[in-house]
Design an enzyme around this catalytic site. Structure first.
Site, PDB file in Angstrom:
ATOM      1  CG  ASN A   1      -8.900  -1.937  12.227  1.00 34.13           C
ATOM      2  OD1 ASN A   1      -7.901  -2.469  11.850  1.00 34.13           O
ATOM      3  ND2 ASN A   1      -9.427  -0.485  11.785  1.00 34.13           N
TER       4      ASN A   1
ATOM      5  CD  GLU B   1      -8.865   0.792   8.022  1.00 29.80           C
ATOM      6  OE1 GLU B   1      -8.800  -0.234   8.747  1.00 29.80           O
ATOM      7  OE2 GLU B   1      -8.433   1.785   8.138  1.00 29.80           O
TER       8      GLU B   1
ATOM      9  CG  HIS C   1      -6.022  -2.447   9.132  1.00 27.33           C
ATOM     10  ND1 HIS C   1      -5.865  -1.481   9.685  1.00 27.33           N
ATOM     11  CD2 HIS C   1      -4.619  -2.774   8.912  1.00 27.33           C
ATOM     12  CE1 HIS C   1      -4.841  -0.661   9.811  1.00 27.33           C
ATOM     13  NE2 HIS C   1      -3.938  -1.593   9.280  1.00 27.33           N
TER      14      HIS C   1
ATOM     15  CG  ASP D   1      -0.203  -0.423   2.529  1.00 21.38           C
ATOM     16  OD1 ASP D   1       0.725  -0.591   2.492  1.00 21.38           O
ATOM     17  OD2 ASP D   1      -1.018  -0.898   3.296  1.00 21.38           O
TER      18      ASP D   1
HETATM   19  C1  GLP Z   1      -0.620  -0.120   8.520  1.00 24.17           C
HETATM   20  C2  GLP Z   1      -0.207  -0.848   7.174  1.00 24.17           C
HETATM   21  C3  GLP Z   1      -0.490  -2.281   7.489  1.00 24.17           C
HETATM   22  C4  GLP Z   1       0.428  -2.797   8.724  1.00 24.17           C
HETATM   23  C5  GLP Z   1      -0.309  -1.888   9.826  1.00 24.17           C
HETATM   24  C6  GLP Z   1       0.208  -2.258  11.153  1.00 24.17           C
HETATM   25  O1  GLP Z   1      -1.693   0.459   8.696  1.00 24.17           O
HETATM   26  N1  GLP Z   1      -0.866  -0.511   6.015  1.00 24.17           N
HETATM   27  O2  GLP Z   1       0.179  -3.011   6.479  1.00 24.17           O
HETATM   28  O3  GLP Z   1       0.172  -3.900   8.945  1.00 24.17           O
HETATM   29  O4  GLP Z   1      -0.182  -0.752   9.692  1.00 24.17           O
HETATM   30  O5  GLP Z   1       1.229  -1.779  11.564  1.00 24.17           O
HETATM   31  P1  GLP Z   1       2.364  -1.709  13.001  1.00 24.17           P
HETATM   32  O6  GLP Z   1       3.096  -3.021  12.408  1.00 24.17           O
HETATM   33  O7  GLP Z   1       2.967  -0.359  12.817  1.00 24.17           O
HETATM   34  O8  GLP Z   1       1.399  -2.000  14.051  1.00 24.17           O
END
Ligand code: GLP
Length: 253
Positions: free
Chosen positions: A145, A152, A147, A76
């Protein structure tokens, strides 16, 4: 030390520490790169994979692990952030991994956050993945959440790479990388659930107690779009690699 078990068709490996879990994921990626010609990796951003990427960089420096033949596709990118914006996922990937290994820049794909025609950017991204032969190993993190990438809750099973709106919760969680909540982009381009499920193999890394409820919902809760990560239970080759803190709410723990 690790515990290995199957829950809801997902292979779950629990490690004592987040370092051990990151090392295990680095091993999976190393194995994929070294055993497959023209390996195609799906990569993730966020705080979770940073330690794993550092380990891959060390292996490149110290053991000659080569990315010269590897193609990568990131999950993304924020809409509105150009590649050289310090908070863009392109900048993150350059700083955490790409600038320190021998991957060829033209083989590292990340959706452009400043494409004039966003829907063309999305369909082109899907075509590029197909032309590369599909993703061999997709690395994933997990949102609080449930995702995955920026899919989402409510994202359809058949969703493809597209523009999405981020939830207030995700904006707030990701604000730590920005000056304040206001600076976090409201929209992103993300691979869809269907895009992710087409990867031959999926490895998800989750660490820390703040993700324990999301991990439990993903593997022990109902399968459905309200928890996008639970949709991975439709895939035959998913490995969930977690530390004890993230596994705390699982029955196995
Ligand atoms: C973002 C990314 C996800 C990732 C998530 C969790 O929203 N788009 O791909 O898995 O954050 O991030 P973190 O590893 O910082 O908890």
């Amino acid at each position: 030390m690790s515990i290995e078990t199957q829950i809801s068709g997902i292979s779950v490996k629990v490690y004592s520490t987040s370092s051990d879990a990151s090392e295990a994921v680095a091993n999976e990626i190393t194995q994929e790169i070294t055993t497959r010609d023209h390996c195609v990796l799906g990569l993730a951003t966020g705080g979770t994979p940073v330690d794993c990427y550092q380990r891959l960089v060390e292996r490149h420096r110290n053991s000659g692990l080569s990315f010269a033949d590897v193609t990568t596709f990131n999950l993304d990118e924020y809409i509105g952030l150009a590649a050289d914006h310090p908070q863009s996922y392109r900048a993150f990937m350059q700083a955490q991994l790409f600038d320190h290994v021998d991957v060829r820049r033209e083989r590292t794909w990340i959706p452009s956050g400043v494409a004039e025609d966003v829907s063309l950017e999305c369909t082109t991204y899907e075509s590029r993945i197909r032309e590369a032969g599909g993703i061999d190993l997709q690395l994933l993190g997990l949102g609080h959440n449930g995702h995955i990438a920026f899919n989402e809750p409510g994202s359809p099973l058949e969703s493809r790479t597209r523009q999405v709106e981020l939830t207030p919760e995700t904006i707030q969680k990701n604000a730590r990388f920005f000056a304040d909540d206001e600076s976090v982009p409201r929209h992103a381009i993300t691979m869809g659930i269907a895009t992710i499920l087409e990867a031959r193999r999926i490895v998800m890394l989750v660490t820390g107690s703040s993700k324990a409820a999301a991990v439990s919902a993903m593997v022990e809760g109902p399968v459905g779009v309200e928890c996008p990560a639970s949709l991975l239970r439709n895939h035959p080759q998913v490995q969930l690699i977690v530390d004890e803190a993230a596994a705390a709410k699982l029955d196995v723990s």
